[in-house]
Design a protein around this motif. Structure first.
Motif, PDB file in Angstrom:
ATOM      1  N   SER A   1      64.733  -7.011  89.943  1.00 22.99           N
ATOM      2  CA  SER A   1      64.522  -8.417  89.795  1.00 22.99           C
ATOM      3  C   SER A   1      65.240  -9.244  89.513  1.00 22.99           C
ATOM      4  CB  SER A   1      64.111  -7.739  89.279  1.00 22.99           C
ATOM      5  OG  SER A   1      64.264  -7.143  87.394  1.00 22.99           O
ATOM      6  N   ILE A   2      65.480 -10.248  89.151  1.00 18.44           N
ATOM      7  CA  ILE A   2      66.208 -11.856  88.758  1.00 18.44           C
ATOM      8  C   ILE A   2      65.287 -12.749  87.942  1.00 18.44           C
ATOM      9  CG2 ILE A   2      65.475 -12.739  90.912  1.00 18.44           C
ATOM     10  CD1 ILE A   2      68.204 -13.350  90.944  1.00 18.44           C
ATOM     11  N   THR A   3      66.247 -12.694  86.840  1.00 17.06           N
ATOM     12  CA  THR A   3      65.709 -14.062  85.546  1.00 17.06           C
ATOM     13  C   THR A   3      65.605 -15.202  86.344  1.00 17.06           C
ATOM     14  OG1 THR A   3      67.276 -14.396  84.742  1.00 17.06           O
ATOM     15  CG2 THR A   3      66.303 -12.480  83.975  1.00 17.06           C
ATOM     16  N   SER A   4      64.742 -16.536  85.366  1.00 15.66           N
ATOM     17  CA  SER A   4      64.955 -17.598  86.149  1.00 15.66           C
ATOM     18  C   SER A   4      66.586 -17.671  86.145  1.00 15.66           C
ATOM     19  CB  SER A   4      64.229 -18.416  85.084  1.00 15.66           C
ATOM     20  OG  SER A   4      64.483 -18.020  83.364  1.00 15.66           O
TER      21      SER A   4
ATOM     22  N   ASN B   1      57.568 -10.212  93.876  1.00  8.57           N
ATOM     23  CA  ASN B   1      56.378 -11.406  93.422  1.00  8.57           C
ATOM     24  C   ASN B   1      56.867 -12.063  91.967  1.00  8.57           C
ATOM     25  OD1 ASN B   1      55.636 -10.682  89.917  1.00  8.57           O
ATOM     26  ND2 ASN B   1      53.756  -9.443  91.264  1.00  8.57           N
ATOM     27  N   ALA B   2      56.131 -12.878  91.933  1.00  8.07           N
ATOM     28  CA  ALA B   2      57.224 -14.223  91.026  1.00  8.07           C
ATOM     29  C   ALA B   2      56.091 -13.495  89.623  1.00  8.07           C
ATOM     30  CB  ALA B   2      56.802 -15.135  92.518  1.00  8.07           C
ATOM     31  N   GLY B   3      56.299 -14.358  88.759  1.00  6.05           N
ATOM     32  CA  GLY B   3      55.970 -14.916  87.201  1.00  6.05           C
ATOM     33  C   GLY B   3      55.648 -14.010  86.104  1.00  6.05           C
ATOM     34  N   GLY B   4      56.581 -12.800  86.445  1.00  8.69           N
ATOM     35  CA  GLY B   4      56.128 -12.029  86.036  1.00  8.69           C
ATOM     36  C   GLY B   4      57.267 -11.933  84.277  1.00  8.69           C
ATOM     37  N   TYR B   5      57.368 -10.822  84.142  1.00  8.88           N
ATOM     38  CA  TYR B   5      58.056 -11.368  82.341  1.00  8.88           C
ATOM     39  C   TYR B   5      58.316  -9.336  82.671  1.00  8.88           C
ATOM     40  CZ  TYR B   5      54.361  -8.255  80.142  1.00  8.88           C
ATOM     41  OH  TYR B   5      53.398  -6.946  80.589  1.00  8.88           O
ATOM     42  N   PHE B   6      59.679 -10.016  82.312  1.00  7.68           N
ATOM     43  CA  PHE B   6      60.309  -8.141  81.584  1.00  7.68           C
ATOM     44  C   PHE B   6      60.255  -8.028  79.656  1.00  7.68           C
ATOM     45  CE2 PHE B   6      63.305  -8.583  84.506  1.00  7.68           C
ATOM     46  CZ  PHE B   6      63.623  -9.695  85.669  1.00  7.68           C
ATOM     47  N   THR B   7      60.198  -6.930  80.234  1.00  5.85           N
ATOM     48  CA  THR B   7      60.060  -6.189  78.747  1.00  5.85           C
ATOM     49  C   THR B   7      61.012  -5.071  78.721  1.00  5.85           C
ATOM     50  OG1 THR B   7      58.717  -4.186  77.238  1.00  5.85           O
ATOM     51  CG2 THR B   7      59.073  -4.489  79.849  1.00  5.85           C
TER      52      THR B   7
ATOM     53  N   SER C   1      64.622  -4.999  80.137  1.00  3.46           N
ATOM     54  CA  SER C   1      64.513  -5.373  81.407  1.00  3.46           C
ATOM     55  C   SER C   1      64.505  -5.048  82.331  1.00  3.46           C
ATOM     56  CB  SER C   1      66.295  -5.008  81.134  1.00  3.46           C
ATOM     57  OG  SER C   1      66.180  -3.715  81.441  1.00  3.46           O
ATOM     58  N   TYR C   2      63.188  -3.845  81.836  1.00  2.00           N
ATOM     59  CA  TYR C   2      62.000  -4.213  82.614  1.00  2.00           C
ATOM     60  C   TYR C   2      60.855  -5.256  83.897  1.00  2.00           C
ATOM     61  CZ  TYR C   2      59.276  -0.311  85.843  1.00  2.00           C
ATOM     62  OH  TYR C   2      58.500  -0.255  87.125  1.00  2.00           O
ATOM     63  N   TYR C   3      60.986  -5.213  84.915  1.00  2.00           N
ATOM     64  CA  TYR C   3      59.724  -6.257  84.594  1.00  2.00           C
ATOM     65  C   TYR C   3      58.882  -5.841  85.141  1.00  2.00           C
ATOM     66  CZ  TYR C   3      58.058 -10.194  88.305  1.00  2.00           C
ATOM     67  OH  TYR C   3      57.205 -11.222  88.989  1.00  2.00           O
ATOM     68  N   ILE C   4      57.944  -6.817  84.437  1.00  2.00           N
ATOM     69  CA  ILE C   4      56.210  -6.319  84.766  1.00  2.00           C
ATOM     70  C   ILE C   4      56.023  -7.315  85.419  1.00  2.00           C
ATOM     71  CG2 ILE C   4      53.798  -5.997  83.725  1.00  2.00           C
ATOM     72  CD1 ILE C   4      56.094  -4.036  83.083  1.00  2.00           C
ATOM     73  N   PRO C   5      55.174  -6.766  86.731  1.00  2.00           N
ATOM     74  CA  PRO C   5      54.720  -8.295  88.052  1.00  2.00           C
ATOM     75  C   PRO C   5      53.503  -9.354  87.718  1.00  2.00           C
ATOM     76  CG  PRO C   5      54.111  -5.773  88.550  1.00  2.00           C
ATOM     77  CD  PRO C   5      54.607  -5.644  87.748  1.00  2.00           C
ATOM     78  N   SER C   6      53.280 -10.053  88.015  1.00  2.00           N
ATOM     79  CA  SER C   6      52.231 -10.983  87.890  1.00  2.00           C
ATOM     80  C   SER C   6      51.098 -10.759  89.168  1.00  2.00           C
ATOM     81  CB  SER C   6      52.765 -12.477  88.546  1.00  2.00           C
ATOM     82  OG  SER C   6      52.377 -12.386  89.680  1.00  2.00           O
TER      83      SER C   6
END
Length: 122
Positions: free
Chosen positions: A50-53, A96-102, A104-109
Protein backbone atom coordinates in the motif's frame (compact mmCIF):
# COMPACT_ATOMS: atom_id res chain seq x y z
CA UNK A 1 -15.26 7.88 -8.48
CA UNK A 2 -12.05 6.28 -9.74
CA UNK A 3 -11.67 3.82 -12.62
CA UNK A 4 -8.64 1.53 -12.45
CA UNK A 5 -6.89 -0.56 -15.11
CA UNK A 6 -4.08 -2.95 -14.23
CA UNK A 7 -1.48 -4.19 -16.69
CA UNK A 8 1.94 -5.80 -16.79
CA UNK A 9 1.16 -9.33 -15.68
CA UNK A 10 2.48 -12.40 -17.44
CA UNK A 11 4.42 -15.62 -17.15
CA UNK A 12 7.89 -15.50 -15.63
CA UNK A 13 10.35 -18.03 -14.24
CA UNK A 14 11.31 -18.24 -10.59
CA UNK A 15 13.69 -15.42 -9.75
CA UNK A 16 12.41 -13.20 -12.52
CA UNK A 17 10.82 -9.77 -12.38
CA UNK A 18 7.63 -8.08 -13.48
CA UNK A 19 6.36 -4.54 -13.17
CA UNK A 20 2.64 -4.07 -12.72
CA UNK A 21 0.95 -0.80 -13.51
CA UNK A 22 -2.35 0.57 -12.23
CA UNK A 23 -3.65 3.44 -14.33
CA UNK A 24 -6.37 5.52 -12.77
CA UNK A 25 -8.85 8.03 -14.07
CA UNK A 26 -10.47 10.55 -11.83
CA UNK A 27 -9.50 13.98 -10.70
CA UNK A 28 -8.79 13.02 -7.09
CA UNK A 29 -6.21 10.31 -7.76
CA UNK A 30 -3.32 12.19 -6.16
CA UNK A 31 -5.21 12.37 -2.88
CA UNK A 32 -6.01 8.65 -2.86
CA UNK A 33 -4.29 5.94 -0.93
CA UNK A 34 -3.65 2.87 -3.11
CA UNK A 35 -3.42 -0.81 -2.30
CA UNK A 36 -2.19 -3.72 -4.40
CA UNK A 37 -3.87 -7.03 -3.63
CA UNK A 38 -3.57 -10.54 -4.97
CA UNK A 39 -5.81 -13.57 -5.04
CA UNK A 40 -4.54 -17.06 -5.72
CA UNK A 41 -6.91 -19.88 -6.71
CA UNK A 42 -8.87 -21.11 -3.71
CA UNK A 43 -7.53 -18.39 -1.43
CA UNK A 44 -8.80 -15.11 -0.10
CA UNK A 45 -7.70 -11.83 -1.58
CA UNK A 46 -4.76 -10.46 0.40
CA UNK A 47 -3.11 -7.07 0.68
CA UNK A 48 0.38 -7.07 -0.78
CA UNK A 49 1.45 -3.43 -0.63
CA UNK A 50 0.00 0.00 0.00
CA UNK A 51 0.99 3.60 -0.48
CA UNK A 52 -0.44 6.76 1.01
CA UNK A 53 -1.13 9.95 -0.93
CA UNK A 54 2.14 11.26 0.51
CA UNK A 55 4.16 8.25 -0.63
CA UNK A 56 4.52 6.28 2.60
CA UNK A 57 4.56 2.55 1.89
CA UNK A 58 3.81 -0.70 3.67
CA UNK A 59 4.25 -4.32 2.60
CA UNK A 60 3.03 -7.77 3.47
CA UNK A 61 5.85 -9.68 5.16
CA UNK A 62 6.36 -12.26 2.41
CA UNK A 63 7.11 -9.59 -0.21
CA UNK A 64 9.25 -7.21 1.83
CA UNK A 65 12.57 -6.65 0.16
CA UNK A 66 11.28 -8.04 -3.16
CA UNK A 67 8.35 -5.79 -4.11
CA UNK A 68 8.32 -2.02 -4.37
CA UNK A 69 5.21 0.13 -4.69
CA UNK A 70 5.50 3.64 -6.09
CA UNK A 71 3.25 6.29 -7.55
CA UNK A 72 3.45 8.96 -10.22
CA UNK A 73 0.67 11.41 -9.52
CA UNK A 74 1.38 13.37 -12.70
CA UNK A 75 0.59 10.23 -14.70
CA UNK A 76 -2.16 8.94 -12.39
CA UNK A 77 -0.27 5.68 -12.12
CA UNK A 78 0.84 3.34 -9.37
CA UNK A 79 3.51 0.75 -10.04
CA UNK A 80 4.35 -2.50 -8.32
CA UNK A 81 7.87 -3.66 -9.11
CA UNK A 82 8.20 -7.34 -8.30
CA UNK A 83 11.64 -8.93 -8.15
CA UNK A 84 12.90 -12.37 -7.13
CA UNK A 85 9.51 -13.84 -7.92
CA UNK A 86 8.51 -17.17 -6.45
CA UNK A 87 5.86 -19.70 -7.50
CA UNK A 88 3.83 -18.70 -4.43
CA UNK A 89 3.50 -15.20 -5.90
CA UNK A 90 1.27 -16.65 -8.62
CA UNK A 91 -2.10 -14.92 -8.42
CA UNK A 92 -4.37 -12.35 -10.00
CA UNK A 93 -3.17 -8.93 -8.87
CA UNK A 94 -5.64 -6.09 -8.29
CA UNK A 95 -5.25 -2.46 -7.40
CA UNK A 96 -7.63 -0.57 -5.19
CA UNK A 97 -7.92 3.20 -4.76
CA UNK A 98 -9.50 5.49 -2.27
CA UNK A 99 -9.30 3.32 0.81
CA UNK A 100 -8.10 4.44 4.21
CA UNK A 101 -5.60 3.41 6.82
CA UNK A 102 -6.20 2.11 10.29
CA UNK A 103 -2.75 2.40 11.77
CA UNK A 104 -0.58 1.20 8.91
CA UNK A 105 -3.13 -1.26 7.53
CA UNK A 106 -4.95 -0.31 4.33
CA UNK A 107 -8.72 -0.80 4.26
CA UNK A 108 -9.98 -1.04 0.66
CA UNK A 109 -12.63 1.08 -1.01
CA UNK A 110 -15.28 -0.34 -3.36
CA UNK A 111 -13.11 0.69 -6.35
CA UNK A 112 -11.17 -2.18 -7.94
CA UNK A 113 -9.53 -2.81 -11.26
CA UNK A 114 -10.17 -5.93 -13.31
CA UNK A 115 -6.92 -7.61 -12.28
CA UNK A 116 -3.86 -8.88 -14.10
CA UNK A 117 -2.59 -12.46 -13.97
CA UNK A 118 0.90 -13.18 -12.68
CA UNK A 119 2.22 -16.71 -13.10
CA UNK A 120 5.61 -17.75 -11.78
CA UNK A 121 6.89 -21.09 -13.03
CA UNK A 122 9.25 -23.26 -11.02
Amino acid sequence: QVQLVESGGGLVQTGGSLRLSCAASGSTFNTNAIGWYRQAPGKQRELVASITSGGATDYENSVKGRFTISRDNAKNTVLLQMNSLKPEDTAVYYCNAGGYFTGSYYIPSPYWGQGTQVTVSS
